[in-house]
Design a protein around this motif. Structure first.
Motif, PDB file in Angstrom:
ATOM      1  N   VAL A 187      41.684  62.111  37.254  1.00  0.00           N
ATOM      2  CA  VAL A 187      40.539  60.880  38.213  1.00  0.00           C
ATOM      3  C   VAL A 187      40.808  60.083  37.063  1.00  0.00           C
ATOM      4  N   THR A 188      40.484  58.677  36.571  1.00  0.00           N
ATOM      5  CA  THR A 188      40.424  58.188  35.591  1.00  0.00           C
ATOM      6  C   THR A 188      38.969  57.258  34.976  1.00  0.00           C
ATOM      7  N   VAL A 189      38.712  57.936  33.823  1.00  0.00           N
ATOM      8  CA  VAL A 189      36.852  57.502  33.652  1.00  0.00           C
ATOM      9  C   VAL A 189      37.011  56.478  32.594  1.00  0.00           C
ATOM     10  N   PHE A 190      36.774  55.469  32.369  1.00  0.00           N
ATOM     11  CA  PHE A 190      36.352  54.074  31.589  1.00  0.00           C
ATOM     12  C   PHE A 190      35.159  54.310  30.839  1.00  0.00           C
ATOM     13  N   VAL A 191      35.328  54.578  29.669  1.00  0.00           N
ATOM     14  CA  VAL A 191      34.277  53.997  29.266  1.00  0.00           C
ATOM     15  C   VAL A 191      33.693  53.048  27.997  1.00  0.00           C
ATOM     16  N   THR A 192      32.899  52.645  28.398  1.00  0.00           N
ATOM     17  CA  THR A 192      32.107  51.781  27.779  1.00  0.00           C
ATOM     18  C   THR A 192      31.168  52.421  26.251  1.00  0.00           C
TER      19      THR A 192
ATOM     20  N   GLY B 209      30.741  52.979  23.608  1.00  0.00           N
ATOM     21  CA  GLY B 209      31.353  53.732  22.436  1.00  0.00           C
ATOM     22  C   GLY B 209      32.258  54.614  22.355  1.00  0.00           C
ATOM     23  N   SER B 210      32.247  55.059  20.993  1.00  0.00           N
ATOM     24  CA  SER B 210      32.568  56.778  20.684  1.00  0.00           C
ATOM     25  C   SER B 210      31.523  57.518  19.837  1.00  0.00           C
ATOM     26  N   HIS B 211      30.407  56.957  20.116  1.00  0.00           N
ATOM     27  CA  HIS B 211      29.029  58.115  18.846  1.00  0.00           C
ATOM     28  C   HIS B 211      28.806  59.246  19.670  1.00  0.00           C
ATOM     29  N   GLN B 212      29.007  59.231  21.278  1.00  0.00           N
ATOM     30  CA  GLN B 212      29.029  60.480  21.507  1.00  0.00           C
ATOM     31  C   GLN B 212      30.310  61.052  22.513  1.00  0.00           C
ATOM     32  N   LEU B 213      31.434  60.489  22.567  1.00  0.00           N
ATOM     33  CA  LEU B 213      32.621  60.853  23.011  1.00  0.00           C
ATOM     34  C   LEU B 213      32.933  62.114  23.293  1.00  0.00           C
ATOM     35  N   GLU B 214      32.544  62.987  22.056  1.00  0.00           N
ATOM     36  CA  GLU B 214      33.826  63.885  22.115  1.00  0.00           C
ATOM     37  C   GLU B 214      32.933  64.612  22.599  1.00  0.00           C
ATOM     38  N   SER B 215      31.557  64.337  23.230  1.00  0.00           N
ATOM     39  CA  SER B 215      30.818  65.270  24.457  1.00  0.00           C
ATOM     40  C   SER B 215      32.344  65.239  25.817  1.00  0.00           C
ATOM     41  N   ILE B 216      32.468  64.216  26.085  1.00  0.00           N
ATOM     42  CA  ILE B 216      33.197  64.144  27.147  1.00  0.00           C
ATOM     43  C   ILE B 216      34.857  65.040  26.645  1.00  0.00           C
ATOM     44  N   VAL B 217      35.409  64.774  25.589  1.00  0.00           N
ATOM     45  CA  VAL B 217      36.994  64.669  25.938  1.00  0.00           C
ATOM     46  C   VAL B 217      36.479  66.599  25.492  1.00  0.00           C
ATOM     47  N   ARG B 218      35.504  67.067  25.184  1.00  0.00           N
ATOM     48  CA  ARG B 218      35.395  68.208  24.884  1.00  0.00           C
ATOM     49  C   ARG B 218      35.445  68.769  26.083  1.00  0.00           C
ATOM     50  N   SER B 219      34.875  68.750  26.940  1.00  0.00           N
ATOM     51  CA  SER B 219      33.881  69.009  28.025  1.00  0.00           C
ATOM     52  C   SER B 219      34.687  69.717  29.112  1.00  0.00           C
ATOM     53  N   PRO B 220      34.596  70.738  29.596  1.00  0.00           N
ATOM     54  CA  PRO B 220      35.422  71.471  30.852  1.00  0.00           C
ATOM     55  C   PRO B 220      36.105  70.811  31.694  1.00  0.00           C
ATOM     56  N   PHE B 221      35.749  69.582  32.304  1.00  0.00           N
ATOM     57  CA  PHE B 221      35.943  69.023  33.427  1.00  0.00           C
ATOM     58  C   PHE B 221      37.231  67.697  32.583  1.00  0.00           C
ATOM     59  N   ALA B 222      37.378  67.744  31.518  1.00  0.00           N
ATOM     60  CA  ALA B 222      37.722  66.804  30.480  1.00  0.00           C
ATOM     61  C   ALA B 222      39.269  66.773  31.765  1.00  0.00           C
ATOM     62  N   ARG B 223      39.748  68.172  31.513  1.00  0.00           N
ATOM     63  CA  ARG B 223      41.242  68.546  31.919  1.00  0.00           C
ATOM     64  C   ARG B 223      41.847  67.545  33.286  1.00  0.00           C
ATOM     65  N   LEU B 224      40.289  67.502  33.671  1.00  0.00           N
ATOM     66  CA  LEU B 224      40.824  66.750  35.461  1.00  0.00           C
ATOM     67  C   LEU B 224      40.652  65.632  34.842  1.00  0.00           C
ATOM     68  N   ALA B 225      40.801  65.195  34.243  1.00  0.00           N
ATOM     69  CA  ALA B 225      40.350  63.170  33.863  1.00  0.00           C
ATOM     70  C   ALA B 225      41.102  63.136  32.972  1.00  0.00           C
ATOM     71  N   ARG B 226      41.267  61.844  33.488  1.00  0.00           N
ATOM     72  CA  ARG B 226      41.931  60.227  31.576  1.00  0.00           C
ATOM     73  C   ARG B 226      41.099  60.062  31.400  1.00  0.00           C
ATOM     74  N   ILE B 227      40.497  60.152  30.102  1.00  0.00           N
ATOM     75  CA  ILE B 227      39.393  59.022  29.463  1.00  0.00           C
ATOM     76  C   ILE B 227      40.618  58.011  28.471  1.00  0.00           C
ATOM     77  N   VAL B 228      39.779  56.857  29.037  1.00  0.00           N
ATOM     78  CA  VAL B 228      39.970  55.554  28.941  1.00  0.00           C
ATOM     79  C   VAL B 228      39.174  54.971  28.543  1.00  0.00           C
ATOM     80  N   VAL B 229      38.773  54.709  26.892  1.00  0.00           N
ATOM     81  CA  VAL B 229      37.727  54.114  26.223  1.00  0.00           C
ATOM     82  C   VAL B 229      37.597  52.880  25.550  1.00  0.00           C
ATOM     83  N   ARG B 230      37.247  52.367  25.467  1.00  0.00           N
ATOM     84  CA  ARG B 230      36.826  50.443  25.329  1.00  0.00           C
ATOM     85  C   ARG B 230      35.765  50.436  23.694  1.00  0.00           C
TER      86      ARG B 230
END
Length: 245
Positions: free
Chosen positions: A113-118, A120-141
């Motif tokens: 699942v592609t998650v488009f994040v707008t 910023g990067s301040h709290q981004l790590e909590s998404i990247v390190r979350s268990p559901f991240a293995r089911l997702a493609r994280i795109v960040v602007r």
């Protein structure tokens, strides 16, 4: 001396105005009490709403020093009612909602699942390190700053999934970006029309993309203005302009 916080378009406009009036001005992105060699006569906070936590200690310090802390607040965005919009009150709720929607869409689509994040990067790590991240493609602007791009890469985000661009973006630009990356979910926060919230939401809705929308539920207390012109009027009325020599 006036201390100006933020790298927003509004902050740049404020900087130009104060420089034209010959105020002594210092611009900062981060602050620590140890770095304060001179007491400012005024602190102007023109940073995005997402930076409110970062400058909480500075607000408290200004109160202790009896220094005016003037916040430029963006008016709240009114979003339409839609089954595609999942409104949450804070980052923790956003992560819970993300986990639920990513899991559901992964089962439905049988792919990442592609998650488009707008946000910023301040709290981004909590998404990247979350268990559901293995089911997702994280795109960040993020803003086109080397340190931010490097920060995203250090978290493990591929360069192909990092968009380094300076907004504000039109609805058409947002639609192209969301479509190009095949976004399934847009994660955004209420940063007002100045932050392009309305155009991001309308673009995603037209494409049928789900939106996790972080509402603004902690308005700044104290000295607050809602436009740069209102801010200029306050400064002119309360901070004497330097005399020309």
């Amino acid at each position: 001396m006036i201390l100006l916080l933020g790298e927003t378009a509004a902050a740049r406009e404020i900087s130009e105005y104060l420089n034209s009036r010959r105020y002594e001005l210092t611009r900062m992105q981060t602050w620590s009490e140890k770095a304060s060699l001179h007491l400012p006569s005024l602190v102007i906070d023109a940073s995005p709403p997402s930076s409110s936590v970062k400058f909480a200690h500075l607000r408290q310090w200004c109160e202790e020093q009896d220094i005016p802390y003037l916040r430029l607040e963006r008016p709240e965005t009114i979003v339409p009612v839609s089954p595609l919009i999942y409104s949450v009150n804070n980052w923790e709720e956003a992560l819970i909602q993300l986990e639920d929607r990513v899991g559901t869409l992964y089962q439905e689509k049988g792919r990442l699942v592609t998650v488009f994040v707008t946000t910023g990067s301040h709290q981004l790590e909590s998404i990247v390190r979350s268990p559901f991240a293995r089911l997702a493609r994280i795109v960040v602007r993020v803003l086109p700053e080397g340190r931010l791009v490097q920060k995203c890469q250090n978290m493990g985000i591929s360069p192909r999934n990092i968009i380094a661009m300076q907004g504000q973006f039109s609805k058409e630009v947002n639609k192209v970006s969301l479509k190009f990356y095949g976004a399934d979910i847009l994660l955004t926060r209420d940063s007002g029309s100045a932050g392009g919230t309305d155009t991001k939401v309308s673009a995603a809705l037209e494409l049928g993309i789900e939106i996790i929308f972080i509402k603004r539920n902690n308005p700044h207390t104290g000295l607050t203005v809602y436009s740069v012109h209102e801010l200029f009027d306050w400064v002119d009325a309360n901070i004497p302009a330097p005399k020309c020599t």
